[in-house]
Design a protein around this motif. Structure first.
Motif, PDB file in Angstrom:
ATOM      1  N   MET A 132     -10.558  54.433  39.935  1.00  0.00           N
ATOM      2  CA  MET A 132      -9.836  54.472  41.207  1.00  0.00           C
ATOM      3  C   MET A 132      -8.380  54.209  40.854  1.00  0.00           C
ATOM      4  O   MET A 132      -7.942  53.071  40.697  1.00  0.00           O
ATOM      5  CB  MET A 132     -10.415  53.456  42.186  1.00  0.00           C
ATOM      6  CG  MET A 132     -11.841  53.827  42.602  1.00  0.00           C
ATOM      7  SD  MET A 132     -12.717  52.570  43.536  1.00  0.00           S
ATOM      8  CE  MET A 132     -11.746  52.480  45.034  1.00  0.00           C
ATOM      9  N   PHE A 133      -7.645  55.310  40.676  1.00  0.00           N
ATOM     10  CA  PHE A 133      -6.333  55.289  40.056  1.00  0.00           C
ATOM     11  C   PHE A 133      -5.208  55.385  41.084  1.00  0.00           C
ATOM     12  O   PHE A 133      -5.424  55.784  42.230  1.00  0.00           O
ATOM     13  CB  PHE A 133      -6.197  56.453  39.075  1.00  0.00           C
ATOM     14  CG  PHE A 133      -7.199  56.465  37.951  1.00  0.00           C
ATOM     15  CD1 PHE A 133      -7.656  55.285  37.380  1.00  0.00           C
ATOM     16  CD2 PHE A 133      -7.678  57.668  37.448  1.00  0.00           C
ATOM     17  CE1 PHE A 133      -8.565  55.293  36.325  1.00  0.00           C
ATOM     18  CE2 PHE A 133      -8.586  57.705  36.405  1.00  0.00           C
ATOM     19  CZ  PHE A 133      -9.032  56.515  35.837  1.00  0.00           C
ATOM     20  N   ARG A 134      -4.014  55.053  40.629  1.00  0.00           N
ATOM     21  CA  ARG A 134      -2.813  55.311  41.423  1.00  0.00           C
ATOM     22  C   ARG A 134      -1.660  55.626  40.483  1.00  0.00           C
ATOM     23  O   ARG A 134      -1.358  54.843  39.587  1.00  0.00           O
ATOM     24  CB  ARG A 134      -2.439  54.101  42.294  1.00  0.00           C
ATOM     25  CG  ARG A 134      -1.452  54.449  43.420  1.00  0.00           C
ATOM     26  CD  ARG A 134      -0.999  53.204  44.173  1.00  0.00           C
ATOM     27  NE  ARG A 134      -0.099  52.395  43.377  1.00  0.00           N
ATOM     28  CZ  ARG A 134      -0.148  51.062  43.297  1.00  0.00           C
ATOM     29  NH1 ARG A 134      -1.078  50.385  43.971  1.00  0.00           N
ATOM     30  NH2 ARG A 134       0.699  50.394  42.541  1.00  0.00           N
ATOM     31  N   SER A 135      -1.053  56.780  40.697  1.00  0.00           N
ATOM     32  CA  SER A 135       0.101  57.197  39.908  1.00  0.00           C
ATOM     33  C   SER A 135       1.356  56.961  40.734  1.00  0.00           C
ATOM     34  O   SER A 135       1.495  57.488  41.844  1.00  0.00           O
ATOM     35  CB  SER A 135      -0.016  58.678  39.529  1.00  0.00           C
ATOM     36  OG  SER A 135       1.036  59.065  38.672  1.00  0.00           O
ATOM     37  N   ASP A 136       2.272  56.148  40.206  1.00  0.00           N
ATOM     38  CA  ASP A 136       3.474  55.737  40.941  1.00  0.00           C
ATOM     39  C   ASP A 136       4.702  56.512  40.467  1.00  0.00           C
ATOM     40  O   ASP A 136       4.918  56.667  39.254  1.00  0.00           O
ATOM     41  CB  ASP A 136       3.721  54.245  40.754  1.00  0.00           C
ATOM     42  CG  ASP A 136       2.655  53.380  41.405  1.00  0.00           C
ATOM     43  OD1 ASP A 136       1.974  53.881  42.327  1.00  0.00           O
ATOM     44  OD2 ASP A 136       2.496  52.211  41.003  1.00  0.00           O
ATOM     45  N   TYR A 137       5.507  56.949  41.427  1.00  0.00           N
ATOM     46  CA  TYR A 137       6.685  57.766  41.141  1.00  0.00           C
ATOM     47  C   TYR A 137       7.909  57.256  41.904  1.00  0.00           C
ATOM     48  O   TYR A 137       7.783  56.586  42.934  1.00  0.00           O
ATOM     49  CB  TYR A 137       6.464  59.221  41.575  1.00  0.00           C
ATOM     50  CG  TYR A 137       5.246  59.894  41.016  1.00  0.00           C
ATOM     51  CD1 TYR A 137       5.286  60.576  39.814  1.00  0.00           C
ATOM     52  CD2 TYR A 137       4.037  59.868  41.729  1.00  0.00           C
ATOM     53  CE1 TYR A 137       4.160  61.214  39.315  1.00  0.00           C
ATOM     54  CE2 TYR A 137       2.910  60.502  41.227  1.00  0.00           C
ATOM     55  CZ  TYR A 137       2.972  61.174  40.018  1.00  0.00           C
ATOM     56  OH  TYR A 137       1.864  61.801  39.531  1.00  0.00           O
TER      57      TYR A 137
END
Length: 543
Positions: A132-137
């Motif tokens: 359960m991922f989150r890619s932050d930008y």
């Protein structure tokens, strides 16, 4: 990106308008669970010993402008990012070579890797994993004529938080922009950017709960004799301020899938309330609720919302992490997936995309995805002694445009700009490799917003926003062999597909992009964690 978008944004409020808006936000937050437990700086712990109080989560009064093209790009590549990090954690041979650079100097990584080695020697019994991922930008908006672009801050593989509250802040801003009707909003004065526009739908809760439930059902029947009822376990910190974010997710799951037991288990109580029967070679994880000691459950899935920071670990907690890892429960994340989120992995991807992306992504990956992924990489450098990264970091002039990142999760750990050279000179050179150097992302200069903090204070000024995109993936790894190539991803709506690597197979059962999080902080703040007190929850208005 033109700063003209901010010339009339956010809209100015009269004293009466601000008072009405703040009252609506505060009451809406409490009514709908957009809340946190109050920080000790607001309500000292001795004044709330039974933890009965809640306050609004820190939120912005207005959604923040965000370029539609960059927002859509971030969401479009999330499934590929899910596959990429699942494949990295599946390639133990490659991951071990990377970890060798860190193990000697980093106790935390060494202890995690030691757990993996112990379980591997005993034999893993669970081939399934949940991510359960989150890619932050952030928006990178250097001086003209360079166009604005999307740059990745980090990729989170453990305890990726705020999927629950990010959906609620989207609902809050939509309510404020459309009540009583979209054409005659009561709480926001007219503004060209907000006319006929509301935040896009945010399905974070639905996607993350679907990923959890997919893992729960993929586990199969009970491995105990006689069979036990099945449950999910959420491992939490003992005094969790962000509990309502977690409850939003689990309550959605139990609402959409009635009869699915979910239990919260504080990390210090893992060894007290869970067991693995020594006589059962399948090693099921048995959880006995302290409130119902005659009704044991078998845990199908362990979702870690704790154990990401070295400060959480004591000798009993290390034993508990090993205990969980050797069980048959599906881990979110496993030790290998946890380690895949190291900043070192992000740095290697940014410096060798032409080599590593084809290694980990399936042959069917589109050329557009293979070009979009590296376009989000910010320049990063290893920091071994005498390396280019070390030269940049030790020179005050070049260090002023960089941030030094340790292999850690959570806010407050980074070292910025002029503080980098003296910090490095204060530690032995052999510890340089514990850090990764990253070129600072240059956000839009004129962005502004107003924040309602959890202590009731209202703060306005220039801000920086960070967009996180959530993803969920469930995959089955071959428990034998070395490296391999990730399989084709399903969208969660059909059967799994499989591809064959040279040494290892990986079967993807579920892969979805789903929902997003916007965190907004003062431009004067370097760190960005909401739970750590640096940022506020926000949503987007696209243009």
């Amino acid at each position: 990106m033109s700063n003209k978008i901010y010339e009339r944004y956010p809209p100015k409020l009269t004293e009466e308008q601000e008072e009405a808006l703040l009252f609506e936000i505060k009451t809406w937050c409490i009514q709908h669970g957009l809340t946190v437990r109050p920080p000790p700086s607001f309500i000292p712990e001795n004044q709330d010993p039974t933890q009965v109080l809640a306050t609004n989560a820190p939120v912005t009064l207005f959604p923040s402008p965000f370029p539609r093209s960059l927002f859509e790009q971030a969401r479009a590549i999330q499934k590929a990012y899910n596959e990429l990090y699942a494949a990295i954690s599946n390639d133990e041979t490659w991951l071990e070579e990377v970890m060798k650079e860190l193990i000697d100097a980093d106790d935390f990584i060494r202890n995690l890797w030691s757990i993996h080695q112990k379980v591997k020697a005993e034999g893993y019994v669970q081939p399934l994993s949940l991510g359960m991922f989150r890619s932050d930008y952030m928006i990178h908006d250097p001086s003209p004529p360079s166009p604005a672009s999307l740059k990745q801050v980090e990729f989170n593989t453990i305890s990726s938080s705020f999927g629950g509250l990010s959906s609620l802040i989207t609902d809050l801003h939509t309510h404020l922009l459309t009540y009583p009707t979209p054409s005659t909003p009561l709480f926001h004065p007219p503004n060209p950017l907000l006319t006929t526009k509301t935040p896009p739908p945010n399905p974070a809760i639905e996607t993350l709960s679907s990923a959890l439930y997919t893992a729960h059902t993929a586990y199969g029947p009970s491995k105990s004799t006689p069979p036990l009822p099945l449950c999910l376990l959420i491992i939490v910190q003992p005094s969790e301020r962000n509990i309502y974010d977690q409850l939003a997710l689990t309550r959605h799951l139990t609402t959409t899938h009635p009869g699915t037991p979910i239990f919260r288990l504080p990390a210090p109580s893992i060894l007290t309330h869970t067991t693995i029967p020594a006589s059962n070679p399948s090693r099921p994880l048995i959880y006995t609720p302290p409130s119902s000691p005659t009704t044991p459950y078998e845990a199908t899935t362990i979702y870690l919302r704790a154990l990401y920071s070295p400060t959480e670990y004591t000798p009993p907690i290390w034993s508990a992490r090993h205990h969980l890892e050797r069980s048959s429960a599906i881990k979110c994340p496993s030790i290998l997936t946890h380690l895949s989120g190291s900043k070192k992995i992000q740095q290697l991807l940014s410096t060798s995309p032409d080599t590593l992306l084809p290694r980990f992504l399936p042959p069917s990956t589109s050329s557009s995805t293979l070009s979009l992924l590296p376009s989000t990489f910010a320049p990063m450098y290893s920091l071994t002694p005498h390396s280019l990264g070390a030269q940049i970091a030790l020179d005050p002039q070049t260090a002023s445009n960089h941030v030094l990142k340790p292999q850690r999760e959570g806010g407050g750990n980074n070292i910025y700009r002029s503080a980098i050279p003296p910090f490095l000179r204060s530690i032995p050179e052999e510890e340089y490799g514990l850090y990764t150097l990253m070129e600072l992302i240059q956000p839009p200069q004129a962005a502004k917003n107003t924040v309602l903090r959890s202590d009731g204070q209202v703060v306005s000024g220039e801000v920086i926003s960070e967009l996180g995109v959530f993803g969920g993936i469930v995959w089955r790894r071959d428990l034998g062999g070395g490296g391999g190539v990730v399989g084709e991803a399903s969208d969660g709506g059909g059967g799994a597909e499989t591809s064959k690597g040279e040494e290892r197979k990986m079967e993807v059962l579920f892969n979805r992009e789903g929902g997003w999080l916007l965190r907004t902080k003062s431009r004067e703040s370097d760190e960005g964690g909401v739970a750590a007190g640096f940022s506020s929850l926000d949503s987007v208005v696209l243009y």
